[in-house]
Design a protein around this motif. Structure first.
Motif, short mmCIF file in Angstrom:
data_model
loop_
_atom_site.label_atom_id
_atom_site.label_comp_id
_atom_site.label_asym_id
_atom_site.label_seq_id
_atom_site.Cartn_x
_atom_site.Cartn_y
_atom_site.Cartn_z
N TRP A 178 3.91 0.55 2.43
CA TRP A 178 3.64 -0.47 3.45
C TRP A 178 3.65 -1.86 2.81
O TRP A 178 3.19 -2.02 1.68
CB TRP A 178 2.28 -0.25 4.08
CG TRP A 178 2.18 0.89 5.04
CD1 TRP A 178 1.76 2.16 4.78
CD2 TRP A 178 2.51 0.86 6.44
NE1 TRP A 178 1.79 2.93 5.91
CE2 TRP A 178 2.25 2.15 6.95
CE3 TRP A 178 2.98 -0.13 7.29
CZ2 TRP A 178 2.46 2.47 8.29
CZ3 TRP A 178 3.19 0.19 8.63
CH2 TRP A 178 2.93 1.48 9.11
N LEU A 217 -3.10 3.53 8.76
CA LEU A 217 -3.75 2.50 7.97
C LEU A 217 -5.15 2.28 8.53
O LEU A 217 -5.39 1.41 9.37
CB LEU A 217 -2.93 1.21 8.00
CG LEU A 217 -1.56 1.27 7.33
CD1 LEU A 217 -0.79 -0.02 7.57
CD2 LEU A 217 -1.68 1.55 5.84
N ARG A 260 0.86 -1.19 0.00
CA ARG A 260 0.00 0.00 0.00
C ARG A 260 0.89 1.24 0.00
O ARG A 260 1.78 1.37 0.85
CB ARG A 260 -0.93 0.03 1.21
CG ARG A 260 -1.78 1.31 1.29
CD ARG A 260 -2.85 1.23 2.37
NE ARG A 260 -3.50 2.52 2.55
CZ ARG A 260 -4.48 2.99 1.77
NH1 ARG A 260 -4.91 2.26 0.75
NH2 ARG A 260 -5.03 4.16 2.01
N TRP A 319 -5.19 -2.30 -1.07
CA TRP A 319 -3.83 -2.80 -1.16
C TRP A 319 -3.60 -3.28 -2.59
O TRP A 319 -4.54 -3.30 -3.39
CB TRP A 319 -3.59 -3.95 -0.17
CG TRP A 319 -3.62 -3.53 1.27
CD1 TRP A 319 -4.72 -3.25 2.02
CD2 TRP A 319 -2.48 -3.31 2.10
NE1 TRP A 319 -4.35 -2.88 3.29
CE2 TRP A 319 -2.98 -2.90 3.37
CE3 TRP A 319 -1.10 -3.41 1.92
CZ2 TRP A 319 -2.14 -2.60 4.44
CZ3 TRP A 319 -0.27 -3.13 3.00
CH2 TRP A 319 -0.78 -2.73 4.23
N ASP A 331 -6.59 1.47 14.04
CA ASP A 331 -5.82 1.34 12.80
C ASP A 331 -5.01 0.04 12.82
O ASP A 331 -4.88 -0.62 13.86
CB ASP A 331 -4.89 2.55 12.61
CG ASP A 331 -4.02 2.82 13.83
OD1 ASP A 331 -3.27 1.92 14.25
OD2 ASP A 331 -4.08 3.95 14.37
N LYS A 364 7.18 -0.95 7.18
CA LYS A 364 6.95 0.45 6.78
C LYS A 364 8.23 0.98 6.15
O LYS A 364 9.23 1.21 6.84
CB LYS A 364 6.57 1.28 8.00
CG LYS A 364 6.21 2.73 7.70
CD LYS A 364 5.80 3.46 8.99
CE LYS A 364 5.36 4.89 8.70
NZ LYS A 364 4.97 5.61 9.94
N LEU A 394 -9.90 -0.97 2.90
CA LEU A 394 -8.65 -0.25 2.67
C LEU A 394 -7.95 -0.93 1.50
O LEU A 394 -7.78 -2.15 1.49
CB LEU A 394 -7.76 -0.29 3.92
CG LEU A 394 -6.57 0.68 3.92
CD1 LEU A 394 -7.05 2.12 4.01
CD2 LEU A 394 -5.63 0.37 5.09
#
Length: 264
Positions: free
Chosen positions: A132, A43, A34, A103, A206, A221, A101
């Motif tokens: 990410w 996130l 992501r 990805w 998150d 990250k 979310l």
């Protein structure tokens, strides 16, 4: 350490890091990615931002799904499936707030989204793009409610029994933790972007908070520290630009404007 943070000053270094992470995983596991343009962004899906309670989230979702279904019918081609999951993915695609979310299975796609974000030039703080990485299988096996199933749990689909507690219109008890799932590829864009999703349950935390509560590393990250324009040009040289990600005329116009603008 549940979240591992590293830095990459170039696209080549980014790919080196990703391949190193991938090499640590079981052969049958593949990373998802992501891209986030601002390292401060969490996130968390759009509908859950702003410290909303789960009751507020699901009440708003119910109204949005209903109104979207009511008002979108005339726009779909004849015979378009109208179940709740397909409406949910369509809502996400067109920018409505959902518990999804985005990805991607493609690291270059995520890199593009991270780099193409243009921060406020007058901001006091330097804003870094982030890529990410997550192992969706390990993530699902680490989440409360799914971990008890052990190695039988992989990435969920809309027909799996375990996903029932996440359905937009479920009549069962809501599941809690966000899980990784495959969705409907119902647009040219999601096909081009190799899109996948995490979907939230009743807990509005998150993903970083969920990861911190676990022992194994669940998220990586990667901070991109190089100049954005240089990183973008390197991506373009590899064939990843607006029209690769968004195969349409508006994206062609944006791509030409951005490229020619950087050349001036």
């Amino acid at each position: 350490m549940a979240i591992q943070e590293v830095e990459a000053e170039s696209i080549s270094k980014l790919i080196e890091i990703i391949l190193e992470i991938q090499g640590q995983l079981p052969v049958e596991h593949n990373l998802w990615f992501r891209g986030v343009g601002n390292h401060n962004h969490k996130l968390l899906p759009k509908i859950m931002r702003g410290n909303k309670s789960s009751e507020q989230v699901f009440e708003r979702e119910k109204r949005l799904v209903t109104r979207f279904r009511q008002r979108s019918m005339a726009y779909w081609p004849e015979g378009y499936p109208q179940n709740d999951w397909e409406h949910f993915f369509a809502m996400q695609h067109y920018g409505l707030s959902t518990r999804l979310l985005d990805w991607s299975e493609n690291a270059f796609v995520a890199s593009f989204f991270a780099i193409s974000y243009m921060p406020n030039e007058n901001a006091d703080e330097i804003v870094y793009p982030i890529v990410w990485c997550m192992d969706p299988v390990k993530w699902n096996r680490s989440m409360p409610g799914l971990s008890e199933y052990g190695d039988s749990i992989r990435v969920l689909t809309t027909v799996d029994d375990e996903i029932e507690g996440y359905r937009p219109e479920t009549t069962k008890r809501r599941s809690r933790s966000p899980v990784a799932m495959f969705g409907a590829h119902n647009s040219d864009r999601i096909v081009a972007q190799r899109g996948t999703f995490t979907v939230w349950g009743s807990d509005t935390q998150d993903m970083e908070s969920f990861a911190d509560a676990q022992q194994p590393t669940l998220l990586w990250k990667i901070k991109l520290t190089g100049e954005r324009s240089r990183l973008y040009k390197d991506l373009q040289a590899l064939g990843f630009s607006e029209t690769m990600i968004f195969p349409d005329l508006p994206s062609l116009a944006l791509e030409l404007d951005r490229v020619e603008g950087w050349r001036e």
